[in-house]
Design a protein around this motif. Sequence first.
Motif, PDB file in Angstrom:
ATOM      1  N   LEU A 182      -9.269 -15.361   4.480  1.00 55.34           N
ATOM      2  CA  LEU A 182      -9.562 -14.416   3.413  1.00 55.34           C
ATOM      3  C   LEU A 182     -10.197 -13.141   3.952  1.00 55.34           C
ATOM      4  N   LEU A 183     -11.153 -13.268   4.865  1.00 57.40           N
ATOM      5  CA  LEU A 183     -11.795 -12.076   5.421  1.00 57.40           C
ATOM      6  C   LEU A 183     -10.812 -11.252   6.240  1.00 57.40           C
ATOM      7  N   ASN A 184      -9.877 -11.922   6.898  1.00 51.40           N
ATOM      8  CA  ASN A 184      -8.846 -11.204   7.638  1.00 51.40           C
ATOM      9  C   ASN A 184      -8.033 -10.319   6.693  1.00 51.40           C
ATOM     10  N   VAL A 185      -7.668 -10.889   5.539  1.00 49.36           N
ATOM     11  CA  VAL A 185      -6.845 -10.132   4.589  1.00 49.36           C
ATOM     12  C   VAL A 185      -7.626  -8.943   4.034  1.00 49.36           C
ATOM     13  N   LEU A 186      -8.860  -9.168   3.628  1.00 44.01           N
ATOM     14  CA  LEU A 186      -9.665  -8.072   3.090  1.00 44.01           C
ATOM     15  C   LEU A 186      -9.812  -6.947   4.107  1.00 44.01           C
ATOM     16  N   THR A 187     -10.036  -7.316   5.358  1.00 46.56           N
ATOM     17  CA  THR A 187     -10.180  -6.310   6.411  1.00 46.56           C
ATOM     18  C   THR A 187      -8.870  -5.569   6.644  1.00 46.56           C
ATOM     19  N   ALA A 188      -7.764  -6.308   6.682  1.00 45.99           N
ATOM     20  CA  ALA A 188      -6.465  -5.673   6.903  1.00 45.99           C
ATOM     21  C   ALA A 188      -6.117  -4.703   5.783  1.00 45.99           C
ATOM     22  N   VAL A 189      -6.440  -5.063   4.544  1.00 45.32           N
ATOM     23  CA  VAL A 189      -6.177  -4.156   3.426  1.00 45.32           C
ATOM     24  C   VAL A 189      -6.994  -2.881   3.575  1.00 45.32           C
ATOM     25  N   ARG A 190      -8.253  -3.025   3.959  1.00 36.85           N
ATOM     26  CA  ARG A 190      -9.094  -1.824   4.147  1.00 36.85           C
ATOM     27  C   ARG A 190      -8.508  -0.922   5.220  1.00 36.85           C
ATOM     28  N   TRP A 191      -8.045  -1.481   6.306  1.00 40.47           N
ATOM     29  CA  TRP A 191      -7.452  -0.684   7.367  1.00 40.47           C
ATOM     30  C   TRP A 191      -6.123  -0.074   6.931  1.00 40.47           C
ATOM     31  N   ALA A 192      -5.359  -0.807   6.154  1.00 34.79           N
ATOM     32  CA  ALA A 192      -4.102  -0.247   5.646  1.00 34.79           C
ATOM     33  C   ALA A 192      -4.369   0.975   4.782  1.00 34.79           C
ATOM     34  N   LEU A 193      -5.438   0.925   3.999  1.00 35.95           N
ATOM     35  CA  LEU A 193      -5.800   2.064   3.168  1.00 35.95           C
ATOM     36  C   LEU A 193      -6.282   3.242   4.011  1.00 35.95           C
ATOM     37  N   ASN A 194      -6.726   2.963   5.224  1.00 35.52           N
ATOM     38  CA  ASN A 194      -7.082   4.026   6.159  1.00 35.52           C
ATOM     39  C   ASN A 194      -5.863   4.611   6.857  1.00 35.52           C
ATOM     40  N   GLY A 195      -4.684   4.037   6.614  1.00 31.07           N
ATOM     41  CA  GLY A 195      -3.461   4.561   7.191  1.00 31.07           C
ATOM     42  C   GLY A 195      -2.938   3.812   8.392  1.00 31.07           C
ATOM     43  N   GLU A 196      -3.570   2.676   8.755  1.00 25.49           N
ATOM     44  CA  GLU A 196      -3.103   1.928   9.920  1.00 25.49           C
ATOM     45  C   GLU A 196      -1.745   1.290   9.620  1.00 25.49           C
ATOM     46  N   VAL A 246       0.835  -1.204   0.000  1.00 28.36           N
ATOM     47  CA  VAL A 246       0.000   0.000   0.000  1.00 28.36           C
ATOM     48  C   VAL A 246       0.870   1.255   0.000  1.00 28.36           C
ATOM     49  N   ASP A 247       1.943   1.232   0.770  1.00 25.18           N
ATOM     50  CA  ASP A 247       2.837   2.394   0.808  1.00 25.18           C
ATOM     51  C   ASP A 247       3.434   2.699  -0.556  1.00 25.18           C
ATOM     52  N   HIS A 248       3.642   1.643  -1.362  1.00 24.65           N
ATOM     53  CA  HIS A 248       4.198   1.828  -2.709  1.00 24.65           C
ATOM     54  C   HIS A 248       3.100   1.985  -3.760  1.00 24.65           C
ATOM     55  N   ASP A 249       1.829   2.101  -3.300  1.00 24.23           N
ATOM     56  CA  ASP A 249       0.696   2.260  -4.214  1.00 24.23           C
ATOM     57  C   ASP A 249       0.701   1.147  -5.249  1.00 24.23           C
ATOM     58  N   LEU A 250       0.901  -0.075  -4.758  1.00 24.25           N
ATOM     59  CA  LEU A 250       1.141  -1.221  -5.626  1.00 24.25           C
ATOM     60  C   LEU A 250       0.102  -2.309  -5.382  1.00 24.25           C
ATOM     61  N   GLY A 251      -0.565  -2.732  -6.440  1.00 30.13           N
ATOM     62  CA  GLY A 251      -1.476  -3.860  -6.336  1.00 30.13           C
ATOM     63  C   GLY A 251      -0.706  -5.149  -6.095  1.00 30.13           C
TER      64      GLY A 251
END
Length: 287
Positions: A213-227, A185-190
């Motif tokens: 899978l749900l853990n990963v989806l949730t973690a990505v959403r939080w990472a995009l929030n800046g966590e 996420v920091d590198h704006d990279l898929g």
Amino acid sequence: MTLTSGAVADRPAEPGLFAGLVDDAAVFPPGNAPLADAVRLHRLHRTSAYAACVGPLLVPAASADDLVALLAAATEPDPLRVAVIGRPGTPVEEVVSAVQTLRRAPRAVVVGAEIGWSPDWREAALDVPLSLEVPRGATQSGALADIAADASDSDLLQAKFRTGATPTWAWPDEAELAAFIRGAVDHDLGFKLTGGLHHAVRGNHAGEEQHGLLNVLTAVRWALNGEEADELTPLLAERDPAELVSHVTRMSAADAAIVRAFFTTYGCCAVTDPITELTSLGLIEGP
């Protein structure tokens, strides 16, 4: 998976969250399906009620000629969407040759290729969407930065990280996976993930720890929030389905779109495993 009280969602999740998420890795360990069986079952997946969740069939570069022969003998008129896989250590020339071979096959559509990252990966000159499997440890950040330097909306390029154990790859725990997600996420990279994501929720399955899978989806959403990574780690360690269902059903269509712009897909050797669990949790609609 054992569902806890209150785990079943009161409404499905945004459909875009799971659209094309699960690539069909049936021929890879631990499934190891014969190629002919994998092709037959993949066609069934693509016509099923859950078809919208299923991505292409993943095919080892070494099996390209075998797949061409199978398709030539097939009676089904519909083309087969495939991605060509070269694990780290596979000669890049083998992957390039496999892509060229399948492109000449009238019933195959090559939608991507995957190789291991190395400093000279650009020499592959592959003109299909490309996933580069990054190493772990101190060299990972440099690899992500290197991939990000060439990534753009018009030139489909992404990182790939292995979440499941192999004989030569120890299982990456929640802290290591959190660091990878934060770095991407920091590198704006898929990125795509591979291996081990057979279940919706983190747990011990058949004596092995596996990410959810749900853990990963949730973690990505939080990472995009800046966590930060240390705040993502508990999300990846969460074992309560109800907690994760709550996180996922709160995601809007816009949330789902941005999560999937980063976490694009993952390979699973039994695509119905996670889909069945997502259906049981009420997150996707059953047939």
